[in-house]
Every structure is written in C-alpha cells, then in structure tokens.
Write an enzyme that holds these catalytic residues in place. Structure first.
Site, PDB file in Angstrom:
ATOM      1  N   LYS A 110      25.081  40.017  51.644  1.00  0.00           N
ATOM      2  CA  LYS A 110      25.759  38.827  51.159  1.00  0.00           C
ATOM      3  C   LYS A 110      25.890  37.810  52.294  1.00  0.00           C
ATOM      4  CE  LYS A 110      29.956  37.502  48.611  1.00  0.00           C
ATOM      5  NZ  LYS A 110      31.200  38.029  47.992  1.00  0.00           N
TER       6      LYS A 110
ATOM      7  N   SER B 259      31.364  36.164  43.618  1.00  0.00           N
ATOM      8  CA  SER B 259      30.575  35.374  44.550  1.00  0.00           C
ATOM      9  C   SER B 259      29.347  36.108  45.093  1.00  0.00           C
ATOM     10  CB  SER B 259      31.455  34.938  45.721  1.00  0.00           C
ATOM     11  OG  SER B 259      31.979  36.065  46.406  1.00  0.00           O
TER      12      SER B 259
ATOM     13  N   SER C 226      34.402  39.958  42.799  1.00  0.00           N
ATOM     14  CA  SER C 226      33.106  39.497  43.305  1.00  0.00           C
ATOM     15  C   SER C 226      32.018  40.556  43.320  1.00  0.00           C
ATOM     16  CB  SER C 226      33.268  38.913  44.715  1.00  0.00           C
ATOM     17  OG  SER C 226      33.993  37.705  44.661  1.00  0.00           O
TER      18      SER C 226
END
Length: 385
Positions: free
Chosen positions: A68, A125, A149
């Site tokens: 990420k 996210s 997320s």
C-alpha cells in the site's frame, strides 16, 4: 494467477521459479494498469533481483505482492513478508490524504477502477492493491484498517479482507494512542490471508506490545451460532445486499439477540485524531473511551450467547469510482469494530447485478480463528471478474 500457497509450493518443488512468477505479475501489471489505474509505482528491477535471490524454501517463496502506498519504510509487515520469500513488485494506489471518505484510489492523475466494472470504485483506502488482486495480478496486497480499509475493498472486489484483533500485526509506528488501526492483508484466498497474517504476526522491535505470534489456525467445522444485524446504525442496508447475506445464513444457526451499541462516529473521529497526533479536548477523549467501554461490554454479552456476529460488510455494492463522498456511510458496518478492536473479516457472499457483495464476521477479542472459521462456512467462491 495461482494462489500464494500454490506459488510457494511450486517454487519449493522446483516446478516454478520465483523469477518466472514475478515476471508474469509485472507483465500483468503493465498490461492492466492503463485500464484500472492501480499502480502507484512499480519496481520491476528490484523485484526481479529479489526473485533471483529468493530462498526457495521460504513459506511464501516467490509470491508477488503489492505494498500500500505511503507504508512507512521498514514496516514489520513488509520486512516479514520479505523474510518469508514474498516479493514486492511495487506500491499500489490509495486515497488522497485529507478528510472525507476514503473509499477510492488515486494514482495522481486518475481514479483506480474496479475490475468487476470499470465505472465503479474498488473501495479504499487499500484501493489499488484490492483491484490488482481481483484482476489476478498478485495474490496478496498489504494494507491497514482503521475504518474498514481492508474490509471495504474486499467487499467491493469480491476478496478476503482480514482485520485481526487490535495488535495482531505489529506496526512501524508502534501502539497508537487511539488504537484504531490494524495492519493486514487482502487476498483472493482465505488460506493465503491466514498464512500471510501468521507470517507477519508477533511482537517486533518497532512494536513490542503487539500480540504474540499467531500460528495458522486449524479451522473448526461445526454448527455455528450467529447473530445477524443488517445495520449497526440508522443507515439502512440496500435490500439486495441484505437478501444475499441472509441467504448465506442458511448454513448456520441464527439466534435473535439484541445488541445496543452506542454511536461510534464521534468516538472514531476523536480516536483518529489521537492516532494522528492531533490534540483533543479531555471531555471528548473521556467520552470516546466511554463509548469504547460500553460497546465492548455489549459485545461481550452478545458473545456469551453466540459464536459470532454477522453483518453486511458494506451497505451497498461498489459505488461510482468518483462518488465516494456521496457514499461516505457505505462502510458504516465496519467502523464500530475499529473503535472496539475486535477481529473482523470480510468474505464474498455473492453477486448483486454483477457486483460482489461482502459479509462481515466479528468475534470476541483474540478469537480470530472463530471469525475465520465462520467466514469459511459462509463465503462463496466467485468467478474472476
């Protein structure tokens, strides 16, 4: 794309080479990124070098994964995946920094798209990683979950997203003041997610207060007793989503148990501010702790009667790729369990109008294995998008 377990087994047996697998992942990323916009940055040269040098006996030998974007350097989750033989091929998109909904991804010039429908968001996210896993580019991606997320992208993309009990996976920043965020992984395969979570678990010099090492559990297969709530607040779930999740509950015993949780919106924001190092008023901090304590007690009473709580992971299927603020409450079923720190896993429950529906399983603190066992009974295998 093979599962992570299949790749590692193939490398150990000599049927595959890590360089071949990583090369295929890089090629897929380059072909699909112009459509899906999931790449933050690829690092093919480093990935291929690591693949050529990998120990073929590693638990995750040769398994390509995405990191990420903006993950701190030296994070325990990355360090331990590397030590197990997994190969990072680059970083994946996430939402832009700042307030507002985070259920989207952005690569600097365009929105990340969902492989099931490129007019839709993959969630966030952990957006780019989820899109890449759903598209078969990599079997795993890393992320963190402070408000859904890991679970929201898993729900939108038909994947497995696992937020372990708070502290299950150590973090580069150590124990946060607010205690919302748990690092973790998203994968297409429940077994892969369990294996990767085990590999990265346990205390670390950067986070010595993390929970003890978590061995891969042997999942019990028995008649589970669950409570089902279609929503945890005043926001209603889409009727189609509710129907698909309810249909999966025919394989377990559903018991009607009341659950009275205090609203968590204000408490979540206070705890998020604390995690970010922002000042909060003492009265607000005290109130947030009261909400956490009250909800922990209510959930403990619930789990005296049932093995697990099941909810839809999201109130709707994936929204438009640029319609995140209009859908800010879509992940409402997720936030409460960041405030309390319970383990929660999202798995696919089916398709609604061609888009994945996720269901969430929540269990008592520390009983991550039961959450995964119940999820394994309830989940369905979806086709590739």
């Amino acid at each position: 794309m093979l599962s992570a377990g299949e790749i590692a087994a193939g490398v150990r047996a000599g049927r595959l080479t890590a360089a071949e697998v990583v090369g295929e992942a890089l090629g897929a990323a380059r072909r699909l990124d112009p459509v899906l916009h999931f790449v933050d940055e690829l690092d093919g040269d480093r990935a291929l070098r690591l693949a050529r040098e990998v120990d073929p006996d590693g638990v995750l030998a040769g398994v390509p994964f995405l990191v990420k974007a903006r993950t701190p350097p030296g994070s325990p989750i990355i360090e331990r995946l590397l030590a197990a033989g997994a190969i990072p091929i680059g970083t994946a998109t996430r939402a832009r920094p700042g307030p507002g909904s985070q259920t989207y991804g952005w690569n600097g010039s365009d929105y990340t798209r969902n492989p099931w429908d490129v007019t839709r968001s993959p969630g966030g996210s952990t957006a780019g990683g989820a899109a890449a896993v759903a598209a078969g580019v990599v079997p795993l991606t890393t992320g963190g979950d402070s408000g859904g997320s890991l679970r929201i992208p898993a729900s939108f993309c038909g994947l497995v997203g696992f937020k372990g009990t708070l502290g299950r996976v150590p973090r580069a920043v150590g124990r946060a003041l607010g205690g919302l965020t748990t690092a973790g992984v998203i994968g297409a395969n429940l077994d892969d997610v369990m294996l990767a979570t085990s590999v990265v678990s346990g205390p670390h010099r950067l986070d010595p207060t993390a929970l003890p090492f978590w061995p891969v559990p042997v999942l019990a297969d028995k008649p589970w007793k669950v409570a089902y709530l279609s929503t945890l607040s005043q926001y209603a779930v889409d009727a189609g989503v509710d129907a698909i999740v309810r249909d999966r509950l025919t394989v377990v015993e559903v018991i009607d148990v009341p659950l009275d949780l205090l609203p968590t919106d204000d408490a979540w924001q206070v705890l998020s501010d604390l995690d970010a190092g922002c000042g909060t008023e003492a009265t607000a901090s005290i109130r947030a702790r009261e909400v956490r304590d009250r909800n922990n007690t209510a959930l403990a009473d619930l789990f005296d009667v049932v093995d697990a709580l099941v909810t839809p992971t999201t109130l709707t299927v994936a929204h438009g790729y640029d319609q995140y603020n209009e859908n800010i409450i879509v992940g409402d079923p997720c936030w409460a369990f960041n405030v309390t720190g319970h383990p929660a896993v999202s798995v696919p429950a089916g398709l609604l109008d061609g888009l994945p529906v996720g269901l969430q399983v929540v269990t008592p603190h520390g009983d991550d294995a039961t959450a995964l066992a119940v999820a394994k009974q309830l989940m369905v295998e979806l086709p590739r998008p």
